[in-house]
Design an enzyme around this catalytic site. Structure first.
Site, PDB file in Angstrom:
ATOM      1  CE1 TYR A 174      -7.673   1.672  11.233  1.00 42.50           C
ATOM      2  CE2 TYR A 174      -6.168   3.439  11.479  1.00 42.50           C
ATOM      3  CZ  TYR A 174      -6.353   2.052  11.351  1.00 42.50           C
ATOM      4  OH  TYR A 174      -5.113   1.176  11.161  1.00 42.50           O
TER       5      TYR A 174
HETATM    6  P1  NAD Z   1      -5.779  -4.109   4.276  1.00 44.18           P
HETATM    7  O1  NAD Z   1      -7.170  -3.578   4.066  1.00 44.18           O
HETATM    8  O2  NAD Z   1      -4.891  -4.500   3.028  1.00 44.18           O
HETATM    9  O3  NAD Z   1      -5.956  -5.715   4.773  1.00 44.18           O
HETATM   10  C1  NAD Z   1      -6.905  -5.793   5.730  1.00 44.18           C
HETATM   11  C2  NAD Z   1      -7.990  -7.012   5.274  1.00 44.18           C
HETATM   12  O4  NAD Z   1      -8.843  -7.397   6.205  1.00 44.18           O
HETATM   13  C3  NAD Z   1      -8.603  -6.989   3.857  1.00 44.18           C
HETATM   14  O5  NAD Z   1      -8.093  -7.785   2.816  1.00 44.18           O
HETATM   15  C4  NAD Z   1     -10.126  -7.196   4.357  1.00 44.18           C
HETATM   16  O6  NAD Z   1     -10.745  -7.744   3.354  1.00 44.18           O
HETATM   17  C5  NAD Z   1     -10.043  -7.947   5.515  1.00 44.18           C
HETATM   18  N1  NAD Z   1     -11.010  -7.747   6.516  1.00 44.18           N
HETATM   19  C6  NAD Z   1     -11.513  -6.455   6.970  1.00 44.18           C
HETATM   20  N2  NAD Z   1     -12.688  -6.942   7.609  1.00 44.18           N
HETATM   21  C7  NAD Z   1     -12.759  -8.331   7.918  1.00 44.18           C
HETATM   22  C8  NAD Z   1     -13.682  -9.139   8.625  1.00 44.18           C
HETATM   23  N3  NAD Z   1     -14.432  -8.890   9.435  1.00 44.18           N
HETATM   24  N4  NAD Z   1     -13.537 -10.591   8.418  1.00 44.18           N
HETATM   25  C9  NAD Z   1     -12.537 -10.922   7.615  1.00 44.18           C
HETATM   26  N5  NAD Z   1     -11.665 -10.057   6.935  1.00 44.18           N
HETATM   27  C10 NAD Z   1     -11.921  -8.754   7.105  1.00 44.18           C
HETATM   28  O7  NAD Z   1      -5.083  -3.331   5.175  1.00 44.18           O
HETATM   29  P2  NAD Z   1      -3.289  -3.567   5.790  1.00 44.18           P
HETATM   30  O8  NAD Z   1      -2.803  -2.138   5.272  1.00 44.18           O
HETATM   31  O9  NAD Z   1      -2.687  -4.649   5.186  1.00 44.18           O
HETATM   32  O10 NAD Z   1      -3.591  -3.384   7.121  1.00 44.18           O
HETATM   33  C11 NAD Z   1      -3.570  -4.710   7.904  1.00 44.18           C
HETATM   34  C12 NAD Z   1      -3.859  -4.301   9.508  1.00 44.18           C
HETATM   35  O11 NAD Z   1      -2.790  -3.477   9.805  1.00 44.18           O
HETATM   36  C13 NAD Z   1      -5.169  -3.463   9.577  1.00 44.18           C
HETATM   37  O12 NAD Z   1      -5.791  -4.056  10.890  1.00 44.18           O
HETATM   38  C14 NAD Z   1      -4.867  -2.114  10.075  1.00 44.18           C
HETATM   39  O13 NAD Z   1      -5.361  -1.533  10.838  1.00 44.18           O
HETATM   40  C15 NAD Z   1      -3.381  -2.487  10.631  1.00 44.18           C
HETATM   41  N6  NAD Z   1      -2.418  -1.242  10.266  1.00 44.18           N
HETATM   42  C16 NAD Z   1      -1.911  -1.040   9.021  1.00 44.18           C
HETATM   43  C17 NAD Z   1      -1.179   0.023   8.705  1.00 44.18           C
HETATM   44  C18 NAD Z   1      -0.755   0.258   7.518  1.00 44.18           C
HETATM   45  O14 NAD Z   1       0.120   1.361   7.305  1.00 44.18           O
HETATM   46  N7  NAD Z   1      -1.168  -0.444   6.228  1.00 44.18           N
HETATM   47  C19 NAD Z   1      -0.795   0.827   9.801  1.00 44.18           C
HETATM   48  C20 NAD Z   1      -1.229   0.653  11.017  1.00 44.18           C
HETATM   49  C21 NAD Z   1      -1.787  -0.613  11.327  1.00 44.18           C
END
Ligand code: NAD
Length: 338
Positions: A169
């Site tokens: 990841y």
């Molecule tokens: P989440 O899984 O709730 O949201 C991600 C969304 O992206 C999902 O709804 C999924 O359906 C959509 N998705 C995935 N691949 C896709 C594609 N190819 N086309 C269209 N939609 C797509 O995750 P989150 O926790 O809200 O995280 C959001 C972003 O923040 C991510 O990129 C994650 O790597 C980053 N992030 C999150 C955290 C955390 O603690 N939650 C920490 C660091 C980074």
């Protein structure tokens, strides 16, 4: 929820958008952070075009429910679409800001799930998006990266710390950063990379620690702790992450990278103690071996974000956990979804 064509989005943005606001594209809009961010952008008077594939990493139904409040706004359009499947030349001609949050999260699951999932969602989808937006006259791309790119670096990490991911990841998020930087340089696309650290709050993903702990308190089921619970994380409340992301819209540097964290780390044991206090319920712990990809501690130096974005984490762990607990209880009562 009907799927609308991009051409429709083009007409609607022209008709509805107030002159003073911007057109924002939010990818991953139905997810945990994306849905909060889109709500904040609408509240500030922006027009939001949201894209999400509603994949099944966790319940697509809960993602649809994350969209409900957004869909009530005339200034919001939703496209259920995988970024990899959007044809070239079909994007609205003008998008002011792009917030790229779509991706496949999950440090541990990136060791057990097919790598292809991470490759497609984090690397290929990012490259596809970049190709789609380079001709859209975008004022800034804001990319949601992760603390996972650092691995187990000495803490606190600065933005200059050499990234050494400990998981597939983290490696794919780092590759996506690289793609954003390459396109930013080649196409003079203003770019801000935000490296989020362990985000929590209402609608948190069900695979994340605080959500699991609260769920254990609610259902009175034991939880597994990987390690001895002394590992530290600077838990970051989702509203603070949203504030940082919105502030990045006014960034003046052409290209910038910031750590966005909740400040001083708390251990998992601290976090459990707060949850027990908040919920007035005892949680049974089962201690297990540390998992691959999990650094022992993470801590961010956020002085650059403070200086350049005016960022300041405002929500304490106690208060943030209380808000997430309140949301989970409403969910249990069927008022909001998990
Ligand atoms: P989440 O899984 O709730 O949201 C991600 C969304 O992206 C999902 O709804 C999924 O359906 C959509 N998705 C995935 N691949 C896709 C594609 N190819 N086309 C269209 N939609 C797509 O995750 P989150 O926790 O809200 O995280 C959001 C972003 O923040 C991510 O990129 C994650 O790597 C980053 N992030 C999150 C955290 C955390 O603690 N939650 C920490 C660091 C980074």
């Amino acid at each position: 929820m009907t799927e609308k064509t991009w051409a429709f989005a083009r007409d609607k943005t022209a008709a509805v958008r107030p002159k003073s606001s911007g057109v924002c594209l939010v990818t991953g809009v139905a997810g945990f952070i994306g849905s909060h961010l889109a709500g904040a952008l609408l509240a500030k008077g922006h027009f939001v075009i949201g894209v999400d594939s509603l994949n099944d990493y966790y319940s697509p139904q809960s993602k649809q429910e994350n969209l409900c409040a957004l869909l009530a706004s005339k200034a919001f359009i939703f496209h259920k679409k995988d970024l990899n499947d959007i044809p070239a030349g079909t994007f609205p001609a003008h998008i002011d800001y792009v917030f790229h949050l779509a991706g496949q999260p999950g440090v541990r699951s990136s060791w057990s799930t097919s790598f292809e999932t991470y490759l497609i969602s984090n690397i290929l989808a990012t490259q596809r998006l970049l190709e789609l937006i380079v001709n859209c006259d975008v004022r800034r791309l804001i990319f949601a990266s992760s603390s996972s790119i650092y691995g187990q670096a000495s803490v606190p990490v600065t933005e200059g710390t050499i990234p050494r991911p400990l998981s597939p990841y983290g490696a794919t998020k780092l590759a996506a950063e690289g793609l954003c930087l390459a396109y930013s340089s080649e196409y003079s696309l203003p770019l801000t990379i935000l490296r989020y650290f362990t985000v929590y709050g209402p609608r948190q993903r069900p695979d994340m620690a605080i959500h699991k702990f609260l769920n254990a308190a609610m259902t009175q089921t034991p939880i597994r702790i990987f390690g001895d619970g002394t590992q530290g994380r600077p838990f970051t409340y989702v509203d603070d992450v949203v504030d940082a992301s919105v502030s990045a819209m006014s960034e003046s540097c052409h290209t910038s990278i910031y750590n966005i964290s909740g400040g001083r780390p708390s251990t998992l044991n601290d976090c459990l103690a707060i949850i027990e206090e908040t919920t007035s319920r005892r949680i049974t712990r089962e201690f297990c071996e540390t998992q691959r990809g999990d650094p022992y501690e993470t801590e961010a130096d956020i002085s650059e974000a403070r200086r350049c974005l005016g960022y300041e984490p405002r929500v304490s762990l106690e208060s943030g956990i209380a808000r997430e607990w309140e949301w989970m209880q409403l969910h249990l009562a069927g008022v909001v979804s998990l």
